[in-house]
Design a protein around this motif. Structure first.
Motif, PDB file in Angstrom:
ATOM      1  N   UNK A 216       1.152  -0.323  -3.329  1.00  0.00           N
ATOM      2  CA  UNK A 216       1.562   0.538  -4.438  1.00  0.00           C
ATOM      3  C   UNK A 216       1.149  -0.051  -5.781  1.00  0.00           C
ATOM      4  N   UNK A 217       1.350  -1.342  -5.962  1.00  0.00           N
ATOM      5  CA  UNK A 217       0.949  -1.940  -7.229  1.00  0.00           C
ATOM      6  C   UNK A 217      -0.566  -1.845  -7.423  1.00  0.00           C
ATOM      7  N   UNK A 218      -1.289  -1.859  -6.318  1.00  0.00           N
ATOM      8  CA  UNK A 218      -2.741  -1.720  -6.415  1.00  0.00           C
ATOM      9  C   UNK A 218      -3.172  -0.338  -6.857  1.00  0.00           C
ATOM     10  N   UNK A 219      -2.707   0.695  -6.175  1.00  0.00           N
ATOM     11  CA  UNK A 219      -3.164   2.050  -6.501  1.00  0.00           C
ATOM     12  C   UNK A 219      -2.597   2.533  -7.830  1.00  0.00           C
ATOM     13  N   UNK A 220      -1.468   1.971  -8.236  1.00  0.00           N
ATOM     14  CA  UNK A 220      -0.876   2.361  -9.516  1.00  0.00           C
ATOM     15  C   UNK A 220      -1.433   1.553 -10.688  1.00  0.00           C
ATOM     16  N   UNK A 221      -2.339   0.618 -10.398  1.00  0.00           N
ATOM     17  CA  UNK A 221      -2.968  -0.163 -11.449  1.00  0.00           C
ATOM     18  C   UNK A 221      -2.118  -1.281 -12.012  1.00  0.00           C
ATOM     19  N   UNK A 222      -0.995  -1.587 -11.336  1.00  0.00           N
ATOM     20  CA  UNK A 222      -0.086  -2.601 -11.860  1.00  0.00           C
ATOM     21  C   UNK A 222      -0.638  -4.016 -11.753  1.00  0.00           C
ATOM     22  N   UNK A 223      -1.419  -4.280 -10.716  1.00  0.00           N
ATOM     23  CA  UNK A 223      -1.986  -5.621 -10.566  1.00  0.00           C
ATOM     24  C   UNK A 223      -2.923  -5.970 -11.719  1.00  0.00           C
ATOM     25  N   UNK A 224      -3.504  -4.953 -12.348  1.00  0.00           N
ATOM     26  CA  UNK A 224      -4.499  -5.193 -13.387  1.00  0.00           C
ATOM     27  C   UNK A 224      -3.908  -5.263 -14.790  1.00  0.00           C
ATOM     28  N   UNK A 225      -2.584  -5.254 -14.913  1.00  0.00           N
ATOM     29  CA  UNK A 225      -1.980  -5.449 -16.229  1.00  0.00           C
ATOM     30  C   UNK A 225      -2.468  -6.771 -16.801  1.00  0.00           C
ATOM     31  N   UNK A 226      -2.969  -6.723 -18.037  1.00  0.00           N
ATOM     32  CA  UNK A 226      -3.582  -7.919 -18.626  1.00  0.00           C
ATOM     33  C   UNK A 226      -2.560  -8.880 -19.221  1.00  0.00           C
ATOM     34  N   UNK A 227      -1.364  -8.398 -19.525  1.00  0.00           N
ATOM     35  CA  UNK A 227      -0.363  -9.260 -20.143  1.00  0.00           C
ATOM     36  C   UNK A 227       1.034  -8.797 -19.750  1.00  0.00           C
ATOM     37  N   UNK A 228       1.944  -9.748 -19.724  1.00  0.00           N
ATOM     38  CA  UNK A 228       3.335  -9.444 -19.413  1.00  0.00           C
ATOM     39  C   UNK A 228       3.939  -8.608 -20.543  1.00  0.00           C
ATOM     40  N   UNK A 229       4.762  -7.653 -20.169  1.00  0.00           N
ATOM     41  CA  UNK A 229       5.409  -6.825 -21.177  1.00  0.00           C
ATOM     42  C   UNK A 229       6.363  -7.675 -22.027  1.00  0.00           C
ATOM     43  N   UNK A 230       6.414  -7.434 -23.331  1.00  0.00           N
ATOM     44  CA  UNK A 230       7.295  -8.211 -24.210  1.00  0.00           C
ATOM     45  C   UNK A 230       8.738  -8.192 -23.714  1.00  0.00           C
ATOM     46  N   UNK A 231       9.360  -9.356 -23.773  1.00  0.00           N
ATOM     47  CA  UNK A 231      10.747  -9.471 -23.348  1.00  0.00           C
ATOM     48  C   UNK A 231      10.932  -9.710 -21.868  1.00  0.00           C
ATOM     49  N   UNK A 232       9.818  -9.784 -21.113  1.00  0.00           N
ATOM     50  CA  UNK A 232       9.923  -9.971 -19.658  1.00  0.00           C
ATOM     51  C   UNK A 232       9.549 -11.388 -19.221  1.00  0.00           C
ATOM     52  N   UNK A 233       9.414 -12.300 -20.191  1.00  0.00           N
ATOM     53  CA  UNK A 233       8.925 -13.640 -19.889  1.00  0.00           C
ATOM     54  C   UNK A 233       9.826 -14.406 -18.915  1.00  0.00           C
ATOM     55  N   UNK A 234      11.121 -14.126 -18.955  1.00  0.00           N
ATOM     56  CA  UNK A 234      12.068 -14.881 -18.116  1.00  0.00           C
ATOM     57  C   UNK A 234      12.614 -14.038 -16.966  1.00  0.00           C
ATOM     58  N   UNK A 235      11.924 -12.976 -16.653  1.00  0.00           N
ATOM     59  CA  UNK A 235      12.331 -12.109 -15.549  1.00  0.00           C
ATOM     60  C   UNK A 235      11.603 -12.537 -14.278  1.00  0.00           C
ATOM     61  N   UNK A 236      12.374 -12.869 -13.243  1.00  0.00           N
ATOM     62  CA  UNK A 236      11.773 -13.265 -11.975  1.00  0.00           C
ATOM     63  C   UNK A 236      11.589 -12.032 -11.089  1.00  0.00           C
ATOM     64  N   UNK A 237      10.879 -12.218  -9.986  1.00  0.00           N
ATOM     65  CA  UNK A 237      10.696 -11.128  -9.030  1.00  0.00           C
ATOM     66  C   UNK A 237      11.366 -11.512  -7.727  1.00  0.00           C
TER      67      UNK A 237
END
Length: 434
Positions: A216-237
């Motif tokens: 899903x992240x592949x077809x939705x283009x999420x893997x290709x995000x060039x930078x982390x969204x502001x405010x998400x630096x300390x968010x784990x997965x």
């Protein structure tokens, strides 16, 4: 290696997934190079993780393009030892020039001449370029709030192996990213009482409508995000391939007996205090989960895909008591807690790299792995070029970019002007001596 000085064009430090990928691309481009590894190939996969760990992505996804896992189902999750064997086999496939058991102690730029002098445990190396392929998991971080209490066993998740290594009693796991939640789950399954400190997190579905979240992240283009969204630096997965791959469900863990608590704030006189943010953290994790389901549904409808509906994916457990009435503090001795596992991440350690390639906080300064110090490169960093950089296939593509840059620089350096060509004709202008 010998005590004689060795010369090479490019020295790659580290033979994990990043170093192996780097060697493959350099070899294809004809760049003379050497890879040094202080332990064994992919050592962190073998001894830097707990016994039962499997890859977080399915075998069809978590691999290099040039070789599949021949003994793991494509939709299965390879055990950590199998992943390490994979990288060893991959390196042998193209005869990577890897020397194990050699530690790089110091790298300095030469003065008045090009390249770098590299001091190792086996002698000195002169290299025109250096690639730091040691990855992000170099120094386990335990926050300064950790109590000074000899009655407690305290270890980082990097040192956790299995429930049997802990003394009898309950366990507090601090950090609910992929490592923390999997370790907490394993401890609970072993019969332990577990307290899990949950901070801000993303919680993707393991799979939805017959497709893994990696797809899903592949077809939705999420893997290709060039930078982390502001405010998400300390968010784990929070994602796991354990037990065949299941979506992390914190409320489900609580309904099985685990006690969820908010972010761990402090310790004093044997009492730990928690921030009152548990419900908010779970809510934001739910929002992340549902947002991917919504995006997947929209993609299916937009493209007319024949993938079965999965309404049960939107069902959830009711809030357990530990969420409705969250603990503000906990007397560790009274609760029977004898161990604390700090699943609090890692810091990079480039103390051996004495070059001007770092900011004031010691973080690498680079553009897609090409550092601010000419001739120095980084590989294996999270978000090095995109969101997918931290995955096995992502580091392979990042390595290709770095290798291409090195090959281009070699061509520039091989250039000879008219006077030089007249004085010393060269048959081959595509290479340069190291």
């Amino acid at each position: 290696m010998t005590t004689e000085t060795i010369k090479t064009d490019t020295l790659v430090v580290g033979a994990g997934q990043a170093g192996v990928a780097m060697s493959e691309h350099l070899g294809k481009l004809g760049v003379p190079h050497l890879v040094l590894e202080r332990s064994r190939i992919a050592e962190r996969w073998r001894t830097g993780r707990w016994d039962s760990l499997v890859a977080n992505g399915p075998a069809w996804h978590d691999r290099f393009p040039g070789m599949e896992f021949d003994d793991v189902d494509p939709d299965g999750f390879a055990h950590k030892d199998r992943v390490a064997d994979y990288f060893e086999a991959y390196a042998k496939k193209f005869n990577a020039p890897i020397r194990t058991g050699v530690e790089v102690k110091r790298v300095v730029r030469n003065v008045g001449r090009p390249g770098f002098t590299v001091e190792t445990s086996e002698g000195v190396i002169e290299a025109a370029r250096v690639v730091a392929a040691t990855g992000p998991f170099q120094r386990p971080v335990i926050p300064p709030i950790a109590p000074q209490d000899a009655r407690l066993l305290q270890i980082h998740s990097a040192d956790y192996r299995n429930p049997q290594q802990l003394p009898d009693g309950a366990v507090l796991v601090v950090g609910a990213g992929s490592s923390g939640v999997q370790i907490a789950d394993e401890l609970q399954r072993s019969g332990r009482q577990v307290f899990l400190s949950v901070g801000a997190h993303d919680r993707p579905p393991r799979a939805y409508r017959n497709r893994d979240f990696c797809w899903w992240l592949g077809v939705l283009g999420e893997w290709d995000q060039a930078a982390m969204k502001p405010g998400r630096e300390h968010v784990t997965i929070a994602v796991s391939g354990a037990h065949g791959g299941r979506t992390i469900d914190f409320r489900g863990l609580a309904h099985r007996g685990m006690t969820l608590v908010g972010v761990t704030e402090s310790f004093k006189d044997g009492v730990v205090t928690f921030r009152q943010d548990l419900a908010d953290n779970l809510k934001r994790g739910d929002e992340n989960y549902l947002a991917l389901l919504d995006a997947a549904d929209a993609y299916i409808e937009r493209n007319g895909l024949d993938l079965p509906p999965e309404p049960e994916a939107r069902e959830s457990y009711p809030d357990p008591e530990c969420v409705k009435q969250p603990l503000a503090d906990l007397d560790l001795a009274a609760a029977g807690v004898t161990s604390i596992i700090w699943a609090t991440g890692f810091a990079v350690d480039y103390s051996w790299l004495k070059v001007a390639a770092f900011d004031d906080q010691g973080k690498p300064q680079h553009q897609r792995g090409v550092s601010s110090e000419p001739g120095v490169y980084f590989l294996g960093l999270p978000w090095q070029s995109r969101r997918g950089s931290s995955f096995i296939w992502g580091v392979w593509h990042d390595a290709k970019h770095v290798a291409d840059h090195i090959a281009t620089q070699r061509k520039y350096l091989a250039y000879r002007d008219a006077d030089q060509r007249a004085a010393a004709p060269r048959k081959n202008t595509d290479t340069v001596d190291a």
